[in-house]
Write a protein that holds these residues in place. Structure first.
Motif, PDB file in Angstrom:
ATOM      1  N   LYS A  34       1.936  10.006  -3.894  1.00 45.43           N
ATOM      2  CA  LYS A  34       3.008  10.501  -4.509  1.00 45.43           C
ATOM      3  C   LYS A  34       3.797   9.617  -5.304  1.00 45.43           C
ATOM      4  CE  LYS A  34       5.890  14.154  -5.171  1.00 45.43           C
ATOM      5  NZ  LYS A  34       7.157  13.598  -5.795  1.00 45.43           N
ATOM      6  N   PRO A  35       4.296   8.577  -4.606  1.00 40.86           N
ATOM      7  CA  PRO A  35       5.227   7.655  -5.286  1.00 40.86           C
ATOM      8  C   PRO A  35       4.458   6.949  -6.477  1.00 40.86           C
ATOM      9  CG  PRO A  35       5.278   7.205  -2.839  1.00 40.86           C
ATOM     10  CD  PRO A  35       4.163   8.286  -3.156  1.00 40.86           C
ATOM     11  N   PHE A  36       3.243   6.583  -6.314  1.00 38.95           N
ATOM     12  CA  PHE A  36       2.451   6.062  -7.487  1.00 38.95           C
ATOM     13  C   PHE A  36       2.380   6.887  -8.551  1.00 38.95           C
ATOM     14  CE2 PHE A  36      -1.208   2.684  -7.761  1.00 38.95           C
ATOM     15  CZ  PHE A  36      -0.723   2.443  -9.011  1.00 38.95           C
ATOM     16  N   ASN A  37       2.264   8.373  -8.153  1.00 42.97           N
ATOM     17  CA  ASN A  37       2.303   9.174  -9.429  1.00 42.97           C
ATOM     18  C   ASN A  37       3.556   9.370 -10.111  1.00 42.97           C
ATOM     19  OD1 ASN A  37       1.052  11.287 -11.284  1.00 42.97           O
ATOM     20  ND2 ASN A  37       2.101  12.609  -9.840  1.00 42.97           N
ATOM     21  N   ASP A  38       4.840   9.206  -9.280  1.00 47.33           N
ATOM     22  CA  ASP A  38       6.054   9.272  -9.690  1.00 47.33           C
ATOM     23  C   ASP A  38       6.326   8.216 -10.570  1.00 47.33           C
ATOM     24  OD1 ASP A  38       6.367  11.699  -8.454  1.00 47.33           O
ATOM     25  OD2 ASP A  38       7.636  10.709  -6.688  1.00 47.33           O
ATOM     26  N   LEU A  39       5.747   6.943 -10.201  1.00 47.19           N
ATOM     27  CA  LEU A  39       5.880   5.578 -11.013  1.00 47.19           C
ATOM     28  C   LEU A  39       5.283   5.868 -12.415  1.00 47.19           C
ATOM     29  CD1 LEU A  39       6.583   2.653 -11.503  1.00 47.19           C
ATOM     30  CD2 LEU A  39       4.529   2.288 -10.091  1.00 47.19           C
TER      31      LEU A  39
ATOM     32  N   TRP B 265       0.856  11.484  22.353  1.00 48.24           N
ATOM     33  CA  TRP B 265      -0.628  11.761  22.135  1.00 48.24           C
ATOM     34  C   TRP B 265      -1.200  10.195  22.023  1.00 48.24           C
ATOM     35  CZ3 TRP B 265       1.580  15.036  18.111  1.00 48.24           C
ATOM     36  CH2 TRP B 265       1.626  16.480  18.487  1.00 48.24           C
ATOM     37  N   PRO B 266      -1.208   9.751  23.300  1.00 43.05           N
ATOM     38  CA  PRO B 266      -1.805   8.348  23.321  1.00 43.05           C
ATOM     39  C   PRO B 266      -3.112   8.126  22.953  1.00 43.05           C
ATOM     40  CG  PRO B 266      -1.330   8.917  25.621  1.00 43.05           C
ATOM     41  CD  PRO B 266      -0.981   9.908  24.642  1.00 43.05           C
ATOM     42  N   ASN B 267      -4.014   8.897  23.081  1.00 41.84           N
ATOM     43  CA  ASN B 267      -5.324   8.905  23.053  1.00 41.84           C
ATOM     44  C   ASN B 267      -5.864   9.408  21.656  1.00 41.84           C
ATOM     45  OD1 ASN B 267      -5.875   7.825  25.595  1.00 41.84           O
ATOM     46  ND2 ASN B 267      -5.708   9.888  26.489  1.00 41.84           N
ATOM     47  N   ILE B 268      -4.837  10.129  20.864  1.00 42.84           N
ATOM     48  CA  ILE B 268      -5.104  10.607  19.463  1.00 42.84           C
ATOM     49  C   ILE B 268      -4.684   9.665  18.461  1.00 42.84           C
ATOM     50  CG2 ILE B 268      -4.630  12.348  17.971  1.00 42.84           C
ATOM     51  CD1 ILE B 268      -4.230  14.214  20.271  1.00 42.84           C
ATOM     52  N   PRO B 269      -5.589   9.178  17.409  1.00 44.06           N
ATOM     53  CA  PRO B 269      -5.212   8.138  16.352  1.00 44.06           C
ATOM     54  C   PRO B 269      -4.447   8.917  15.367  1.00 44.06           C
ATOM     55  CG  PRO B 269      -7.506   8.692  16.236  1.00 44.06           C
ATOM     56  CD  PRO B 269      -7.039   9.626  17.549  1.00 44.06           C
ATOM     57  N   CYS B 270      -3.672   8.097  14.785  1.00 47.65           N
ATOM     58  CA  CYS B 270      -2.626   8.222  13.599  1.00 47.65           C
ATOM     59  C   CYS B 270      -3.017   7.711  12.345  1.00 47.65           C
ATOM     60  CB  CYS B 270      -1.361   8.238  14.011  1.00 47.65           C
ATOM     61  SG  CYS B 270       0.070   8.776  12.876  1.00 47.65           S
ATOM     62  N   HIS B 271      -3.942   8.225  11.458  1.00 45.80           N
ATOM     63  CA  HIS B 271      -4.274   7.698  10.375  1.00 45.80           C
ATOM     64  C   HIS B 271      -3.092   7.885   9.265  1.00 45.80           C
ATOM     65  CE1 HIS B 271      -8.469   8.457  11.758  1.00 45.80           C
ATOM     66  NE2 HIS B 271      -7.961   7.555  12.327  1.00 45.80           N
ATOM     67  N   GLY B 272      -3.286   7.194   8.304  1.00 41.70           N
ATOM     68  CA  GLY B 272      -2.302   7.010   6.976  1.00 41.70           C
ATOM     69  C   GLY B 272      -2.488   8.306   6.287  1.00 41.70           C
ATOM     70  N   ASP B 273      -1.257   8.969   5.550  1.00 46.47           N
ATOM     71  CA  ASP B 273      -1.267  10.308   5.068  1.00 46.47           C
ATOM     72  C   ASP B 273      -1.459   9.558   3.323  1.00 46.47           C
ATOM     73  OD1 ASP B 273      -0.955  12.459   3.616  1.00 46.47           O
ATOM     74  OD2 ASP B 273       0.386  13.282   4.975  1.00 46.47           O
ATOM     75  N   VAL B 274      -2.605  10.054   2.675  1.00 44.11           N
ATOM     76  CA  VAL B 274      -2.736   9.734   1.546  1.00 44.11           C
ATOM     77  C   VAL B 274      -1.927  10.185   0.342  1.00 44.11           C
ATOM     78  CG1 VAL B 274      -5.359   9.420   1.839  1.00 44.11           C
ATOM     79  CG2 VAL B 274      -4.317  11.657   1.156  1.00 44.11           C
ATOM     80  N   PHE B 275      -1.142  11.247   0.906  1.00 43.52           N
ATOM     81  CA  PHE B 275      -0.154  12.020   0.006  1.00 43.52           C
ATOM     82  C   PHE B 275       0.975  10.876  -0.169  1.00 43.52           C
ATOM     83  CE2 PHE B 275       3.775  13.966  -0.043  1.00 43.52           C
ATOM     84  CZ  PHE B 275       3.933  14.785  -1.275  1.00 43.52           C
ATOM     85  N   HIS B 276       1.520  10.292   0.874  1.00 41.81           N
ATOM     86  CA  HIS B 276       2.680   9.474   0.665  1.00 41.81           C
ATOM     87  C   HIS B 276       2.169   7.898   0.168  1.00 41.81           C
ATOM     88  CE1 HIS B 276       3.850  11.870   3.992  1.00 41.81           C
ATOM     89  NE2 HIS B 276       4.987  11.828   3.572  1.00 41.81           N
ATOM     90  N   ALA B 277       0.795   7.939  -0.153  1.00 44.72           N
ATOM     91  CA  ALA B 277       0.581   6.819  -1.108  1.00 44.72           C
ATOM     92  C   ALA B 277       0.586   7.240  -2.405  1.00 44.72           C
ATOM     93  CB  ALA B 277      -0.706   6.006  -0.639  1.00 44.72           C
TER      94      ALA B 277
ATOM     95  N   PRO C  96       8.209  -1.022  -4.287  1.00 48.70           N
ATOM     96  CA  PRO C  96       7.852  -0.144  -3.313  1.00 48.70           C
ATOM     97  C   PRO C  96       6.484   0.615  -3.290  1.00 48.70           C
ATOM     98  CG  PRO C  96      10.140   0.148  -4.268  1.00 48.70           C
ATOM     99  CD  PRO C  96       9.424  -0.567  -5.362  1.00 48.70           C
ATOM    100  N   VAL C  97       5.914   0.685  -4.517  1.00 51.45           N
ATOM    101  CA  VAL C  97       4.733   0.945  -4.305  1.00 51.45           C
ATOM    102  C   VAL C  97       3.603   0.043  -4.083  1.00 51.45           C
ATOM    103  CG1 VAL C  97       2.754   2.097  -5.924  1.00 51.45           C
ATOM    104  CG2 VAL C  97       5.096   2.965  -6.237  1.00 51.45           C
TER     105      VAL C  97
END
Length: 294
Positions: free
Chosen positions: A23-28, A9-21, A133-134
């Motif tokens: 979740k590791p912080f909460n685990d920390l 999908w070259p014309n569709i932007p791919c934004h960051g997923d806040v979950f993957h930011a 890593p966080v």
């Protein structure tokens, strides 16, 4: 994953997923919290031995050794508790102020996220394998994580232009979504906005609410699609555009053998979409289906 998404999908932007930011912080934070509890248990164990001496602990040399261990354990515990409190504060800032839907402007969020990264770097030596890593993820993916904010601000400006109201009022209504409805401050600001916007208040509020509800900051849709396609990917070593095209054709024209909705059984997605029947997908590709003789 991003390369594949950009090719498909070259014309569709791919934004960051806040979950993957988050979740590791909460685990920390949880990990440091457990270490803080462990340090308190060590202190209590040493104090118990001092308050209830038995056997060797009655000797003066052993008690002196226990007092030295207690001093070291208390110092370690204080450091862990300070680290835990700092990480909790930084996590709340990231969750509630930086990556939230209703929050500061894009420029301010950039400054805040850079500040959080800098603070994590200062504390990284305390536990580099966990904090590192966080910190790196937030630093490397900063622009992707906040890519939804400029789009929000652009849409808020369009709402203000459409209704011919001040942009600052629309932005204030946007920030109003962050304040719980149970809070008196929410209704006080709501009343002030109602007086300023007059009859346009409810229409503006409806559009702002619709904008917030339609803003996606998760990759769950893409991950769901990926889980459905993964079995087909394992059949080939290389995935090119030709294979993706034939796979898309197959999935669009293969008829459902079973479904929770009875009207879908024996129908393909293409037939359900346009209401027109079509031959078997292999026949559409020019092949002849094998049929058993009677």
């Amino acid at each position: 994953a991003r390369s594949g998404q950009a090719e498909a999908w070259p014309n569709i932007p791919c934004h960051g997923d806040v979950f993957h930011a988050l979740k590791p912080f909460n685990d920390l934070v949880s990990y440091i919290d457990n270490r803080a509890i462990d340090s308190l248990e060590v202190i209590e164990e040493i104090k118990h031995k001092l308050n209830h001496p038995w056997g060797k602990t009655k000797k003066e040399e052993k008690r002196k050794e226990l007092f030295e261990k207690l001093a070291v354990a208390q110092e370690v515990s204080e450091k862990i508790m300070r680290l835990l409190e700092d990480l909790r504060t930084l996590y709340r800032w990231v969750q509630q102020d930086i990556l939230c839907l209703a929050g500061p402007s894009y420029d301010n969020r950039i400054i805040l996220l850079d500040f959080v990264v800098a603070e994590l770097r200062l504390r990284e030596s305390a536990n580099p394998h966990r904090i590192g890593p966080v910190r790196k993820y937030l630093e490397i993916n900063r622009d992707n994580l906040l890519a939804f904010v400029p789009l929000l601000e652009k849409c808020l400006g369009e709402i203000a232009d459409h209704h011919k109201v001040p942009l600052k009022d629309v932005e204030e209504m946007h920030r109003l979504a962050k304040i719980p409805r149970s809070c008196q401050k929410h209704w006080e600001q709501c009343t002030h906005l109602c007086h300023r916007l007059g009859s346009k208040f409810y229409e503006v509020k409806k559009e702002v609410d619709r904008l917030l509800n339609s803003t996606v900051r998760a990759s769950s849709v893409v991950e769901n699609l990926n889980s459905r396609l993964r079995n087909y990917f394992s059949l080939r070593r290389h995935l090119g555009k030709d294979y993706l095209e034939i796979l898309r054709f197959f999935l669009n024209h293969r008829r459902f053998m079973r479904s929770d909705r009875e009207e879908r059984i024996g129908k393909s997605p293409a037939e359900l979409l346009n209401g027109k029947n079509h031959p078997h997908w292999l026949e559409m590709l020019g092949f002849t289906l094998f049929k058993k003789t009677a």
